[in-house]
Design a protein around this motif. Structure first.
Motif, PDB file in Angstrom:
ATOM      1  N   SER A 163       0.863  -1.192   0.000  1.00 48.06           N
ATOM      2  CA  SER A 163       0.000   0.000   0.000  1.00 48.06           C
ATOM      3  C   SER A 163       0.899   1.241   0.000  1.00 48.06           C
ATOM      4  O   SER A 163       2.111   1.139   0.235  1.00 48.06           O
ATOM      5  CB  SER A 163      -0.891  -0.008   1.244  1.00 48.06           C
ATOM      6  N   PRO A 164       0.313   2.427  -0.237  1.00 45.13           N
ATOM      7  CA  PRO A 164       1.128   3.651  -0.220  1.00 45.13           C
ATOM      8  C   PRO A 164       1.877   3.836   1.101  1.00 45.13           C
ATOM      9  O   PRO A 164       2.936   4.463   1.137  1.00 45.13           O
ATOM     10  CB  PRO A 164       0.093   4.760  -0.422  1.00 45.13           C
ATOM     11  N   ALA A 165       1.355   3.231   2.182  1.00 44.08           N
ATOM     12  CA  ALA A 165       2.015   3.378   3.483  1.00 44.08           C
ATOM     13  C   ALA A 165       3.368   2.669   3.519  1.00 44.08           C
ATOM     14  O   ALA A 165       4.188   2.927   4.405  1.00 44.08           O
ATOM     15  CB  ALA A 165       1.109   2.817   4.583  1.00 44.08           C
ATOM     16  N   ASP A 166       3.630   1.766   2.566  1.00 49.23           N
ATOM     17  CA  ASP A 166       4.913   1.030   2.535  1.00 49.23           C
ATOM     18  C   ASP A 166       5.960   1.738   1.683  1.00 49.23           C
ATOM     19  O   ASP A 166       7.064   1.203   1.493  1.00 49.23           O
ATOM     20  CB  ASP A 166       4.698  -0.372   1.935  1.00 49.23           C
ATOM     21  N   VAL A 167       5.595   2.881   1.105  1.00 49.66           N
ATOM     22  CA  VAL A 167       6.477   3.523   0.120  1.00 49.66           C
ATOM     23  C   VAL A 167       7.034   4.840   0.661  1.00 49.66           C
ATOM     24  O   VAL A 167       6.312   5.625   1.279  1.00 49.66           O
ATOM     25  CB  VAL A 167       5.694   3.805  -1.194  1.00 49.66           C
ATOM     26  N   LEU A 168       8.313   5.050   0.416  1.00 52.19           N
ATOM     27  CA  LEU A 168       8.972   6.323   0.745  1.00 52.19           C
ATOM     28  C   LEU A 168       9.569   6.883  -0.543  1.00 52.19           C
ATOM     29  O   LEU A 168      10.186   6.131  -1.315  1.00 52.19           O
ATOM     30  CB  LEU A 168      10.096   6.066   1.754  1.00 52.19           C
ATOM     31  N   ILE A 169       9.375   8.157  -0.781  1.00 47.99           N
ATOM     32  CA  ILE A 169       9.953   8.782  -1.976  1.00 47.99           C
ATOM     33  C   ILE A 169      11.283   9.441  -1.594  1.00 47.99           C
ATOM     34  O   ILE A 169      11.349  10.181  -0.606  1.00 47.99           O
ATOM     35  CB  ILE A 169       8.991   9.848  -2.570  1.00 47.99           C
ATOM     36  N   THR A 170      12.311   9.155  -2.401  1.00 49.95           N
ATOM     37  CA  THR A 170      13.630   9.771  -2.154  1.00 49.95           C
ATOM     38  C   THR A 170      14.099  10.488  -3.421  1.00 49.95           C
ATOM     39  O   THR A 170      13.607  10.193  -4.511  1.00 49.95           O
ATOM     40  CB  THR A 170      14.687   8.697  -1.795  1.00 49.95           C
ATOM     41  N   PRO A 171      15.054  11.409  -3.276  1.00 50.56           N
ATOM     42  CA  PRO A 171      15.558  12.084  -4.491  1.00 50.56           C
ATOM     43  C   PRO A 171      16.558  11.200  -5.237  1.00 50.56           C
ATOM     44  O   PRO A 171      17.745  11.502  -5.311  1.00 50.56           O
ATOM     45  CB  PRO A 171      16.218  13.363  -3.951  1.00 50.56           C
ATOM     46  N   GLY A 172      16.098  10.082  -5.752  1.00 54.49           N
ATOM     47  CA  GLY A 172      16.951   9.165  -6.510  1.00 54.49           C
ATOM     48  C   GLY A 172      17.321   7.939  -5.685  1.00 54.49           C
ATOM     49  O   GLY A 172      17.188   7.927  -4.454  1.00 54.49           O
ATOM     50  N   ALA A 173      17.773   6.893  -6.409  1.00 48.20           N
ATOM     51  CA  ALA A 173      18.149   5.643  -5.751  1.00 48.20           C
ATOM     52  C   ALA A 173      19.449   5.805  -4.964  1.00 48.20           C
ATOM     53  O   ALA A 173      19.655   5.163  -3.937  1.00 48.20           O
ATOM     54  CB  ALA A 173      18.314   4.543  -6.794  1.00 48.20           C
ATOM     55  N   GLN A 174      20.323   6.677  -5.438  1.00 42.58           N
ATOM     56  CA  GLN A 174      21.593   6.880  -4.733  1.00 42.58           C
ATOM     57  C   GLN A 174      21.324   7.443  -3.336  1.00 42.58           C
ATOM     58  O   GLN A 174      21.923   7.012  -2.349  1.00 42.58           O
ATOM     59  CB  GLN A 174      22.487   7.831  -5.543  1.00 42.58           C
ATOM     60  N   ALA A 175      20.394   8.395  -3.253  1.00 41.31           N
ATOM     61  CA  ALA A 175      20.031   8.970  -1.951  1.00 41.31           C
ATOM     62  C   ALA A 175      19.410   7.896  -1.057  1.00 41.31           C
ATOM     63  O   ALA A 175      19.613   7.890   0.166  1.00 41.31           O
ATOM     64  CB  ALA A 175      19.055  10.132  -2.141  1.00 41.31           C
ATOM     65  N   ALA A 176      18.653   6.984  -1.662  1.00 38.21           N
ATOM     66  CA  ALA A 176      18.036   5.905  -0.881  1.00 38.21           C
ATOM     67  C   ALA A 176      19.114   5.004  -0.282  1.00 38.21           C
ATOM     68  O   ALA A 176      19.068   4.656   0.901  1.00 38.21           O
ATOM     69  CB  ALA A 176      17.098   5.095  -1.770  1.00 38.21           C
ATOM     70  N   LEU A 177      20.115   4.640  -1.112  1.00 39.64           N
ATOM     71  CA  LEU A 177      21.210   3.804  -0.604  1.00 39.64           C
ATOM     72  C   LEU A 177      21.920   4.510   0.548  1.00 39.64           C
ATOM     73  O   LEU A 177      22.191   3.926   1.596  1.00 39.64           O
ATOM     74  CB  LEU A 177      22.223   3.527  -1.733  1.00 39.64           C
ATOM     75  N   ASP A 178      22.181   5.785   0.343  1.00 41.33           N
ATOM     76  CA  ASP A 178      22.883   6.577   1.357  1.00 41.33           C
ATOM     77  C   ASP A 178      22.107   6.557   2.689  1.00 41.33           C
ATOM     78  O   ASP A 178      22.679   6.299   3.744  1.00 41.33           O
ATOM     79  CB  ASP A 178      23.038   8.010   0.824  1.00 41.33           C
ATOM     80  N   SER A 179      20.791   6.796   2.632  1.00 43.68           N
ATOM     81  CA  SER A 179      19.981   6.798   3.863  1.00 43.68           C
ATOM     82  C   SER A 179      19.979   5.425   4.515  1.00 43.68           C
ATOM     83  O   SER A 179      20.105   5.310   5.736  1.00 43.68           O
ATOM     84  CB  SER A 179      18.519   7.143   3.557  1.00 43.68           C
ATOM     85  N   ILE A 180      19.808   4.387   3.701  1.00 44.81           N
ATOM     86  CA  ILE A 180      19.736   3.028   4.258  1.00 44.81           C
ATOM     87  C   ILE A 180      21.029   2.684   5.005  1.00 44.81           C
ATOM     88  O   ILE A 180      21.002   2.175   6.122  1.00 44.81           O
ATOM     89  CB  ILE A 180      19.459   2.018   3.118  1.00 44.81           C
ATOM     90  N   PHE A 181      22.167   3.010   4.399  1.00 43.44           N
ATOM     91  CA  PHE A 181      23.445   2.677   5.045  1.00 43.44           C
ATOM     92  C   PHE A 181      23.627   3.465   6.338  1.00 43.44           C
ATOM     93  O   PHE A 181      24.206   2.979   7.300  1.00 43.44           O
ATOM     94  CB  PHE A 181      24.621   2.951   4.098  1.00 43.44           C
ATOM     95  N   ARG A 182      23.132   4.699   6.359  1.00 38.85           N
ATOM     96  CA  ARG A 182      23.321   5.529   7.554  1.00 38.85           C
ATOM     97  C   ARG A 182      22.370   5.131   8.678  1.00 38.85           C
ATOM     98  O   ARG A 182      22.715   5.239   9.853  1.00 38.85           O
ATOM     99  CB  ARG A 182      23.040   6.998   7.234  1.00 38.85           C
ATOM    100  N   VAL A 183      21.151   4.724   8.294  1.00 43.90           N
ATOM    101  CA  VAL A 183      20.100   4.613   9.298  1.00 43.90           C
ATOM    102  C   VAL A 183      19.868   3.182   9.764  1.00 43.90           C
ATOM    103  O   VAL A 183      19.491   2.954  10.906  1.00 43.90           O
ATOM    104  CB  VAL A 183      18.789   5.204   8.698  1.00 43.90           C
ATOM    105  N   LEU A 184      20.120   2.202   8.877  1.00 46.82           N
ATOM    106  CA  LEU A 184      19.797   0.823   9.240  1.00 46.82           C
ATOM    107  C   LEU A 184      21.042   0.024   9.620  1.00 46.82           C
ATOM    108  O   LEU A 184      20.988  -1.195   9.754  1.00 46.82           O
ATOM    109  CB  LEU A 184      19.033   0.138   8.101  1.00 46.82           C
ATOM    110  N   ALA A 185      22.176   0.698   9.726  1.00 44.96           N
ATOM    111  CA  ALA A 185      23.396   0.030  10.194  1.00 44.96           C
ATOM    112  C   ALA A 185      24.180   1.057  11.003  1.00 44.96           C
ATOM    113  O   ALA A 185      23.849   2.245  10.983  1.00 44.96           O
ATOM    114  CB  ALA A 185      24.216  -0.446   9.001  1.00 44.96           C
TER     115      ALA A 185
END
Ligand SMILES: Cc1ncc(COP(=O)(O)O)c(C=O)c1O
Length: 466
Positions: A163-185
């Motif tokens: 559902s839309p509740a499972d989706v986050l919009i980021t400014p590109g996939a590179q920004a998504a990778l950057d956030s994931i590495f910072r926040v989930l590890a």
């Protein structure tokens, strides 16, 4: 990228820039058209190239003018205090410049996966942008998770329980990778990466203080037994995979491999970061659904990029995640930049469900297929010593070099001949018995690809003859 037809206009304008004084007006598009018997599109392409090279400046409605080309004399500035303060450079971003910076018009750039501007959805985007820019929400604040209308589009694309509740919009996939590495590890944590893999993931993880650990791959992606061993030895609880058309090898995970990888993630309690970077670019039929479809327990976090299929400047991607991981990523967005530019989000929300977008994809895929096949044929003719397996999708071919040929030396010989290629080592975390090049086929027009293959052949021969 300039074609051979553009050369006379380019040569003339370059000479005019070199001979002119800063501020001199260059001939108009119409004058150049008449003089060289070329289309306005050709003239505009050449002018754009000169502007990118910094030789000319275009003032819409006024004309094109010579720039100074010489830096204005300034007093020397002492930055040594910064060197003392900042210490050794982490060299963040080195090797990724070709992803962001437009290249000089004189180079045949087979080193970036972004399709050339003629193949991008620029017209579609510009039309939608004109409409969207008049809407108030394009300029207002926006929830950090992203506009619900766009999240709805991405959730509907996945179907199933999403559902839309499972989706986050980021400014590109590179920004998504950057956030994931910072926040989930946490800094110091190991993160498992396919070897070879996308250099942007290596750089972003390193910047976040993580330690990339390689896991070997074959033509179907990560080797499950090796993955189990690596997780057991390293203690890593995050892995980055590209199940479809992986960058750089083009591998596609088989369904058995997908089942094994998911089972391993469950056994070790790991996140799988699924980098779905060319979702729209299956060139020879479907390559399978995203891995997240088969994950019931929130292990898989999928990043869905748009930049290869739409345009690099549409800095919009979707992250599909569940549970506390998603909540943390949303908070990270807030801390980083509040939210992704709503104008871009409204444009994406308008375009993606439309019939014109589907038509654009059909045309794009067909052009990429044609260019891929052409490059493979031309390489076979001009550089038969190279081993290339045509990928079933994506934007590039991973080419194995003959034994004894150094990939950096070959890349340099190609550069001497005006061809930009990506060196295999950039994608690797380990040594390889063979050298490789990654050759992107979407960046250049078909005629340029033939020239590029010829020059690569000549570069290779120059090394083989030594
Ligand atoms: C494998 C892979 N993942 C992610 C990205 C980043 O994509 P985006 O342009 O959406 O930031 C790229 C860009 O080239 C890529 O090749």
């Amino acid at each position: 990228m300039l074609t051979s037809d553009d050369n006379s206009v380019a040569t003339f304008l370059r000479a005019a820039c070199a001979a002119g004084r800063p501020g001199d007006r260059l001939p108009s598009v119409r004058q150049l058209q008449q003089r060289f018997h070329v289309s306005p599109i050709t003239v505009q392409r050449v002018v754009r190239a000169l502007v990118m090279e910094g030789k000319a400046v275009a003032r819409p409605g006024d004309g094109t003018f010579v720039t100074s080309g010489v830096a204005s004399p300034t007093r020397p500035v002492d930055h040594s205090w910064q060197t003392v303060l900042l210490g050794r450079s982490p060299e963040v971003g080195r090797g990724l410049e070709h992803l962001a910076i437009p290249r000089a018009a004189s180079t045949l750039g087979l080193d970036t996966g972004f399709p050339d501007p003629m193949l991008q959805a620029q017209h579609l985007l510009a039309t939608a942008a004109a409409r969207c820019a008049r809407r108030s929400e394009a300029w207002d604040r926006c929830p950090p998770q992203g506009l619900v209308e766009l999240r709805t589009v991405f959730a509907a694309e996945l179907g199933g329980p999403f559902s839309p509740a499972d989706v986050l919009i980021t400014p590109g996939a590179q920004a998504a990778l950057d956030s994931i590495f910072r926040v989930l590890a946490r800094p110091g944590d190991p993160v498992v990466m396919e070897d070879p893999c996308y250099p942007g993931a290596i750089v972003a993880s390193t910047l976040a203080g993580l330690v990339p650990i390689p896991v070997p791959t074959d033509e179907h992606g990560v080797l499950p037994d090796a993955l189990g061993d690596v997780l057991a030895r390293s203690g890593a609880r995050m892995m980055v995979v590209q199940p479809r058309h992986s960058n750089p090898t083009g591998s596609i995970m088989t369904s058995e491999r997908r089942v094994s990888i998911l089972a391993i993630a469950r056994e070790f309690g790991c996140f799988i970061i699924e980098d779905d970077w060319v979702r729209d670019l299956d060139l020879d039929g479907p390559s399978g659904p995203p891995l997240i479809i088969d994950d019931q327990h929130g292990h898989v976090i999928t990043i869905r990029s748009l930049s290869k299929a739409a345009a690099p400047g549409l800095r919009v991607a979707a992250v599909i995640a569940r549970g506390p991981a998603l909540a943390r990523l949303v908070s990270a967005r807030l801390a980083a930049d509040f939210f992704t530019a709503p104008l871009l989000q409204t444009i994406a929300a308008e375009i993606l469900p439309s019939a014109v977008w589907q038509r654009h994809l059909v045309v794009l895929r067909s052009a990429l297929r044609e260019r891929r096949d052409l490059l493979v044929t031309e390489l076979a003719a001009h550089a038969p010593q190279l081993r290339c397996t045509p990928p079933r999708g994506g934007v590039a071919i991973w080419v194995q070099l003959p034994a004894g040929i150094d990939e950096a030396a070959l890349a340099s010989a190609c550069a001497d001949r005006g061809v930009g290629v990506s060196v295999g080592n950039t994608y690797r975390l380990t040594e390889s018995p063979h050298g490789y090049l990654r050759l992107a086929f979407g960046t250049s027009e078909a005629s340029s690809l033939s020239v590029a293959a010829e020059r690569i052949g000549s570069a290779l021969r120059s090394l083989l003859d030594q």
